[in-house]
Design a protein around this motif. Sequence first.
Motif, PDB file in Angstrom:
ATOM      1  N   GLU A 219      -8.388   9.447 -10.923  1.00 52.15           N
ATOM      2  CA  GLU A 219      -7.265   9.985 -11.691  1.00 52.15           C
ATOM      3  C   GLU A 219      -6.337   8.888 -12.188  1.00 52.15           C
ATOM      4  O   GLU A 219      -5.491   9.127 -13.010  1.00 52.15           O
ATOM      5  CB  GLU A 219      -6.468  10.972 -10.845  1.00 52.15           C
ATOM      6  N   ARG A 220      -6.488   7.694 -11.660  1.00 52.55           N
ATOM      7  CA  ARG A 220      -5.587   6.600 -12.018  1.00 52.55           C
ATOM      8  C   ARG A 220      -6.365   5.446 -12.654  1.00 52.55           C
ATOM      9  O   ARG A 220      -6.133   4.293 -12.331  1.00 52.55           O
ATOM     10  CB  ARG A 220      -4.824   6.132 -10.783  1.00 52.55           C
ATOM     11  N   GLU A 221      -7.278   5.763 -13.535  1.00 51.85           N
ATOM     12  CA  GLU A 221      -8.068   4.715 -14.177  1.00 51.85           C
ATOM     13  C   GLU A 221      -7.221   3.786 -15.031  1.00 51.85           C
ATOM     14  O   GLU A 221      -7.631   2.682 -15.333  1.00 51.85           O
ATOM     15  CB  GLU A 221      -9.170   5.340 -15.030  1.00 51.85           C
ATOM     16  N   ASN A 222      -6.051   4.239 -15.427  1.00 58.75           N
ATOM     17  CA  ASN A 222      -5.192   3.418 -16.282  1.00 58.75           C
ATOM     18  C   ASN A 222      -4.104   2.690 -15.492  1.00 58.75           C
ATOM     19  O   ASN A 222      -3.113   2.258 -16.065  1.00 58.75           O
ATOM     20  CB  ASN A 222      -4.572   4.282 -17.384  1.00 58.75           C
ATOM     21  N   LEU A 223      -4.298   2.524 -14.198  1.00 55.95           N
ATOM     22  CA  LEU A 223      -3.330   1.835 -13.356  1.00 55.95           C
ATOM     23  C   LEU A 223      -3.941   0.533 -12.850  1.00 55.95           C
ATOM     24  O   LEU A 223      -4.993   0.536 -12.208  1.00 55.95           O
ATOM     25  CB  LEU A 223      -2.932   2.715 -12.162  1.00 55.95           C
ATOM     26  N   TYR A 224      -3.252  -0.567 -13.144  1.00 53.53           N
ATOM     27  CA  TYR A 224      -3.706  -1.891 -12.741  1.00 53.53           C
ATOM     28  C   TYR A 224      -2.543  -2.617 -12.082  1.00 53.53           C
ATOM     29  O   TYR A 224      -1.386  -2.266 -12.277  1.00 53.53           O
ATOM     30  CB  TYR A 224      -4.211  -2.690 -13.955  1.00 53.53           C
ATOM     31  N   PHE A 225      -2.871  -3.650 -11.323  1.00 53.41           N
ATOM     32  CA  PHE A 225      -1.852  -4.420 -10.627  1.00 53.41           C
ATOM     33  C   PHE A 225      -1.979  -5.889 -10.978  1.00 53.41           C
ATOM     34  O   PHE A 225      -3.079  -6.393 -11.201  1.00 53.41           O
ATOM     35  CB  PHE A 225      -1.997  -4.258  -9.108  1.00 53.41           C
ATOM     36  N   LEU A 226      -0.843  -6.552 -10.987  1.00 53.17           N
ATOM     37  CA  LEU A 226      -0.795  -7.979 -11.279  1.00 53.17           C
ATOM     38  C   LEU A 226       0.118  -8.653 -10.261  1.00 53.17           C
ATOM     39  O   LEU A 226       1.263  -8.240 -10.072  1.00 53.17           O
ATOM     40  CB  LEU A 226      -0.248  -8.193 -12.698  1.00 53.17           C
ATOM     41  N   TRP A 227      -0.398  -9.672  -9.604  1.00 57.18           N
ATOM     42  CA  TRP A 227       0.360 -10.444  -8.632  1.00 57.18           C
ATOM     43  C   TRP A 227       1.073 -11.540  -9.404  1.00 57.18           C
ATOM     44  O   TRP A 227       0.495 -12.559  -9.756  1.00 57.18           O
ATOM     45  CB  TRP A 227      -0.590 -11.014  -7.589  1.00 57.18           C
ATOM     46  N   GLU A 228       2.344 -11.293  -9.703  1.00 52.80           N
ATOM     47  CA  GLU A 228       3.074 -12.208 -10.575  1.00 52.80           C
ATOM     48  C   GLU A 228       4.569 -12.001 -10.402  1.00 52.80           C
ATOM     49  O   GLU A 228       5.030 -10.944  -9.996  1.00 52.80           O
ATOM     50  CB  GLU A 228       2.671 -11.940 -12.033  1.00 52.80           C
ATOM     51  N   ASP A 229       5.333 -13.003 -10.751  1.00 51.00           N
ATOM     52  CA  ASP A 229       6.783 -12.959 -10.722  1.00 51.00           C
ATOM     53  C   ASP A 229       7.284 -12.437 -12.071  1.00 51.00           C
ATOM     54  O   ASP A 229       6.849 -12.923 -13.125  1.00 51.00           O
ATOM     55  CB  ASP A 229       7.328 -14.368 -10.463  1.00 51.00           C
TER      56      ASP A 229
ATOM     57  N   PHE B 281      -0.928   1.632 -17.275  1.00 47.57           N
ATOM     58  CA  PHE B 281       0.201   1.229 -16.476  1.00 47.57           C
ATOM     59  C   PHE B 281      -0.174  -0.040 -15.720  1.00 47.57           C
ATOM     60  O   PHE B 281      -1.280  -0.155 -15.198  1.00 47.57           O
ATOM     61  CB  PHE B 281       0.582   2.322 -15.478  1.00 47.57           C
ATOM     62  N   LEU B 282       0.775  -0.953 -15.685  1.00 50.22           N
ATOM     63  CA  LEU B 282       0.555  -2.208 -14.987  1.00 50.22           C
ATOM     64  C   LEU B 282       1.673  -2.391 -13.962  1.00 50.22           C
ATOM     65  O   LEU B 282       2.846  -2.439 -14.323  1.00 50.22           O
ATOM     66  CB  LEU B 282       0.566  -3.368 -15.979  1.00 50.22           C
ATOM     67  N   GLY B 283       1.302  -2.452 -12.699  1.00 52.01           N
ATOM     68  CA  GLY B 283       2.259  -2.688 -11.635  1.00 52.01           C
ATOM     69  C   GLY B 283       2.360  -4.182 -11.390  1.00 52.01           C
ATOM     70  O   GLY B 283       1.368  -4.834 -11.097  1.00 52.01           O
ATOM     71  N   LEU B 284       3.543  -4.715 -11.536  1.00 55.12           N
ATOM     72  CA  LEU B 284       3.778  -6.141 -11.344  1.00 55.12           C
ATOM     73  C   LEU B 284       4.498  -6.334 -10.013  1.00 55.12           C
ATOM     74  O   LEU B 284       5.523  -5.703  -9.772  1.00 55.12           O
ATOM     75  CB  LEU B 284       4.651  -6.655 -12.490  1.00 55.12           C
ATOM     76  N   GLU B 285       3.964  -7.195  -9.160  1.00 54.09           N
ATOM     77  CA  GLU B 285       4.564  -7.433  -7.857  1.00 54.09           C
ATOM     78  C   GLU B 285       4.483  -8.905  -7.511  1.00 54.09           C
ATOM     79  O   GLU B 285       3.445  -9.531  -7.668  1.00 54.09           O
ATOM     80  CB  GLU B 285       3.867  -6.604  -6.775  1.00 54.09           C
ATOM     81  N   ARG B 286       5.598  -9.425  -7.030  1.00 55.29           N
ATOM     82  CA  ARG B 286       5.702 -10.836  -6.679  1.00 55.29           C
ATOM     83  C   ARG B 286       5.090 -11.151  -5.314  1.00 55.29           C
ATOM     84  O   ARG B 286       4.554 -12.226  -5.092  1.00 55.29           O
ATOM     85  CB  ARG B 286       7.174 -11.220  -6.705  1.00 55.29           C
ATOM     86  N   TYR B 287       5.197 -10.211  -4.381  1.00 57.03           N
ATOM     87  CA  TYR B 287       4.770 -10.473  -3.013  1.00 57.03           C
ATOM     88  C   TYR B 287       3.399  -9.875  -2.741  1.00 57.03           C
ATOM     89  O   TYR B 287       3.180  -8.672  -2.903  1.00 57.03           O
ATOM     90  CB  TYR B 287       5.809  -9.935  -2.022  1.00 57.03           C
ATOM     91  N   ALA B 288       2.481 -10.715  -2.266  1.00 57.84           N
ATOM     92  CA  ALA B 288       1.100 -10.301  -2.024  1.00 57.84           C
ATOM     93  C   ALA B 288       1.012  -9.152  -1.021  1.00 57.84           C
ATOM     94  O   ALA B 288       0.206  -8.230  -1.197  1.00 57.84           O
ATOM     95  CB  ALA B 288       0.272 -11.487  -1.550  1.00 57.84           C
ATOM     96  N   SER B 289       1.828  -9.180   0.018  1.00 54.21           N
ATOM     97  CA  SER B 289       1.758  -8.131   1.036  1.00 54.21           C
ATOM     98  C   SER B 289       2.125  -6.764   0.455  1.00 54.21           C
ATOM     99  O   SER B 289       1.498  -5.752   0.784  1.00 54.21           O
ATOM    100  CB  SER B 289       2.664  -8.474   2.214  1.00 54.21           C
ATOM    101  N   VAL B 290       3.120  -6.727  -0.412  1.00 53.86           N
ATOM    102  CA  VAL B 290       3.530  -5.477  -1.045  1.00 53.86           C
ATOM    103  C   VAL B 290       2.452  -5.018  -2.019  1.00 53.86           C
ATOM    104  O   VAL B 290       2.100  -3.836  -2.079  1.00 53.86           O
ATOM    105  CB  VAL B 290       4.887  -5.647  -1.756  1.00 53.86           C
ATOM    106  N   LEU B 291       1.910  -5.949  -2.769  1.00 52.03           N
ATOM    107  CA  LEU B 291       0.849  -5.634  -3.717  1.00 52.03           C
ATOM    108  C   LEU B 291      -0.373  -5.065  -3.004  1.00 52.03           C
ATOM    109  O   LEU B 291      -0.972  -4.090  -3.458  1.00 52.03           O
ATOM    110  CB  LEU B 291       0.470  -6.887  -4.510  1.00 52.03           C
ATOM    111  N   GLN B 292      -0.733  -5.653  -1.881  1.00 54.83           N
ATOM    112  CA  GLN B 292      -1.888  -5.182  -1.115  1.00 54.83           C
ATOM    113  C   GLN B 292      -1.704  -3.728  -0.682  1.00 54.83           C
ATOM    114  O   GLN B 292      -2.632  -2.931  -0.761  1.00 54.83           O
ATOM    115  CB  GLN B 292      -2.129  -6.074   0.113  1.00 54.83           C
ATOM    116  N   LYS B 293      -0.496  -3.368  -0.269  1.00 52.29           N
ATOM    117  CA  LYS B 293      -0.223  -1.984   0.129  1.00 52.29           C
ATOM    118  C   LYS B 293      -0.402  -1.034  -1.051  1.00 52.29           C
ATOM    119  O   LYS B 293      -0.936   0.064  -0.903  1.00 52.29           O
ATOM    120  CB  LYS B 293       1.188  -1.855   0.696  1.00 52.29           C
ATOM    121  N   ALA B 294       0.034  -1.445  -2.235  1.00 50.99           N
ATOM    122  CA  ALA B 294      -0.107  -0.601  -3.426  1.00 50.99           C
ATOM    123  C   ALA B 294      -1.580  -0.407  -3.783  1.00 50.99           C
ATOM    124  O   ALA B 294      -2.012   0.705  -4.111  1.00 50.99           O
ATOM    125  CB  ALA B 294       0.648  -1.224  -4.595  1.00 50.99           C
TER     126      ALA B 294
END
Length: 157
Positions: free
Chosen positions: A29-39, A1-14
């Motif tokens: 338990e969430r080894e397959n969860l990654y985040f990307l700071w992107e629009d 799973f890839l979480g895409l977020e435009r705003y750095a502050s929101v991404l930081q909370k995640a």
Amino acid sequence: FLGLERYASVLQKAIERKEREEREREKRERENLYFLWEDAKRLTEIFAPGEVARIYLNFSDPWPKAGHAMRRLTSSEFLKLYDAVLAPEGEIWFKTDNDGLFEWSLEEIPAAGWVLQDVTRDLHRDVPAEENVMTEYEEKFSARGQKISRLIATRKK
């Protein structure tokens, strides 16, 4: 799973929440969860055609002003991007507590050539709990008694 977020502050909370949950459980338990700071407007630059199996749009900003409609993640502009990166059988899962955004999306999505499936205006009453992964916002809104709407959209066959 890839979480895409435009705003750095929101991404930081995640990221902080993921790290906190991993520490509390003392395992990953969430080894397959990654985040990307992107629009999300750059989806076609990030993913190859057909690379994405499913897109989850969870509690997106409703952009309530009419002049901001194209910023909504269920607008025809974004639906074109999703079409370009989704696998042939790919799906869009959309959840919101915002009735106005949901009603607008019920018109916008089919107008853009997609098929609506599993539409509900009260997810927690209509769908078995084990079939629904609750987000933090969803837990908060549900605790207040707010109804959660959900739809699944697929391409026309």
